[in-house]
Design an enzyme around this catalytic site. Structure first.
Site, PDB file in Angstrom:
ATOM      1  N   ALA A  54      -4.591   7.133  -4.392  1.00 14.13           N
ATOM      2  CA  ALA A  54      -3.254   6.611  -4.662  1.00 14.13           C
ATOM      3  C   ALA A  54      -3.421   5.105  -4.893  1.00 14.13           C
ATOM      4  O   ALA A  54      -3.338   4.293  -3.967  1.00 14.13           O
ATOM      5  CB  ALA A  54      -2.327   6.909  -3.496  1.00 14.13           C
ATOM      6  N   SER A  68       0.844  -1.198   0.000  1.00 14.57           N
ATOM      7  CA  SER A  68       0.000   0.000   0.000  1.00 14.57           C
ATOM      8  C   SER A  68       0.875   1.243   0.000  1.00 14.57           C
ATOM      9  O   SER A  68       2.049   1.180  -0.388  1.00 14.57           O
ATOM     10  CB  SER A  68      -0.946  -0.021   1.206  1.00 14.57           C
ATOM     11  N   ASN A  69       0.335   2.367   0.411  1.00 13.08           N
ATOM     12  CA  ASN A  69       1.075   3.645   0.415  1.00 13.08           C
ATOM     13  C   ASN A  69       0.468   4.550   1.498  1.00 13.08           C
ATOM     14  O   ASN A  69      -0.561   4.204   2.087  1.00 13.08           O
ATOM     15  CB  ASN A  69       0.995   4.284  -0.979  1.00 13.08           C
ATOM     16  N   PRO A  70       1.085   5.707   1.765  1.00 12.70           N
ATOM     17  CA  PRO A  70       0.655   6.506   2.933  1.00 12.70           C
ATOM     18  C   PRO A  70      -0.564   7.407   2.726  1.00 12.70           C
ATOM     19  O   PRO A  70      -0.817   8.282   3.560  1.00 12.70           O
ATOM     20  CB  PRO A  70       1.875   7.379   3.234  1.00 12.70           C
TER      21      PRO A  70
END
Ligand code: PMT
Length: 205
Positions: free
Chosen positions: A88, A21-23
């Site tokens: 995102a 995943s990502n922030p």
């Protein structure tokens, strides 16, 4: 005119307890949904896993993965709608997702990945606005994405900049429109950025 907005990250599971995943926190996308709802528009917010309250007047649909996000967007989006993609979305996912938690001994340190669908590029609707999250060559990369994804406008942000990008309550963005015009906005709250984006969308024929 209806708005469909994507927000937050996607999670691409390796097994039930591990994922890529990502922030992204969803703040930017939730602000866009709120700004459109403030104008009394019908707004569908397709959100990855985030910890935010749904803005007033917004219909929210939660998803986990990029493929789930695509399926919901395709279901919700009509030809006359405006699509604003702030999410995102993970570009890659593990080739396989194990049904049970993998034991360390079952993992050899390599992970085979396959491409996820590009939601923004693939959907067809009246108007499309995207974001470009960049760490370098911000304007060049944003212009390329605007062209390749067939957008009316792309909102470029340098995610390495303090007070901008992931997690911040503020953002500093540039609008790159399909007519080639560029507008650089100062640092402002994500809600203020969102209101500017929606104002642009409202002005589209
Ligand atoms: O959520 P916050 O914490 O508030 O952070 C905000 C943000 C940094 C996530 C936001 O401002 C932002 O930049 N969103 C875009 C993130 C991104 O994935 O950018 P990209 O340059 O990789 O993708 C370009 C565009 O294509 C984006 O509109 C993205 O939503 C879309 N995309 C990308 C890949 C994919 N498979 N499907 C897509 O729809």
């Amino acid at each position: 005119m209806k708005y469909v907005v994507t927000a937050g990250p996607t999670r691409e599971h390796i097994d039930p307890v591990r994922f890529l995943s990502n922030p992204s926190t969803g703040k930017m996308g939730f602000a866009v949904a709120r700004a459109a709802a403030e104008l009394g528009r019908d707004v569908v917010l397709v959100a990855g896993p985030v910890a935010l309250r749904t803005p007033k007047g917004v219909r929210r649909i939660d998803v986990t993965s990029a493929r789930e996000m695509l399926a919901v967007v395709e279901r919700e989006l009509d030809g006359d709608d405006v699509f604003i993609a702030t999410a995102a979305v993970a570009d890659w996912r593990p080739a396989e997702c194990a049904a049970k938690k993998l034991k360390k001994r079952e993992m050899d340190g390599t992970l085979k990945l396959v491409r996820n669908p590009d939601i923004l590029k693939s959907v067809r609707c009246r108007h499309k606005i995207g974001f470009a999250a960049e760490t370098n060559d911000v304007m060049v990369e944003a212009a390329r994405k605007c062209r390749e994804k067939g957008l009316d406008m792309i909102v470029a942000n340098d995610v390495t900049e303090r007070g901008a990008g992931f997690g911040a309550d503020t953002n500093r963005v540039a609008f790159l429109r399909k007519d080639g015009s560029v507008e650089r906005l100062p640092m402002m709250s994500k809600l203020a950025v969102a209101r500017r984006i929606v104002r642009f969308a409202e002005g589209l024929a």
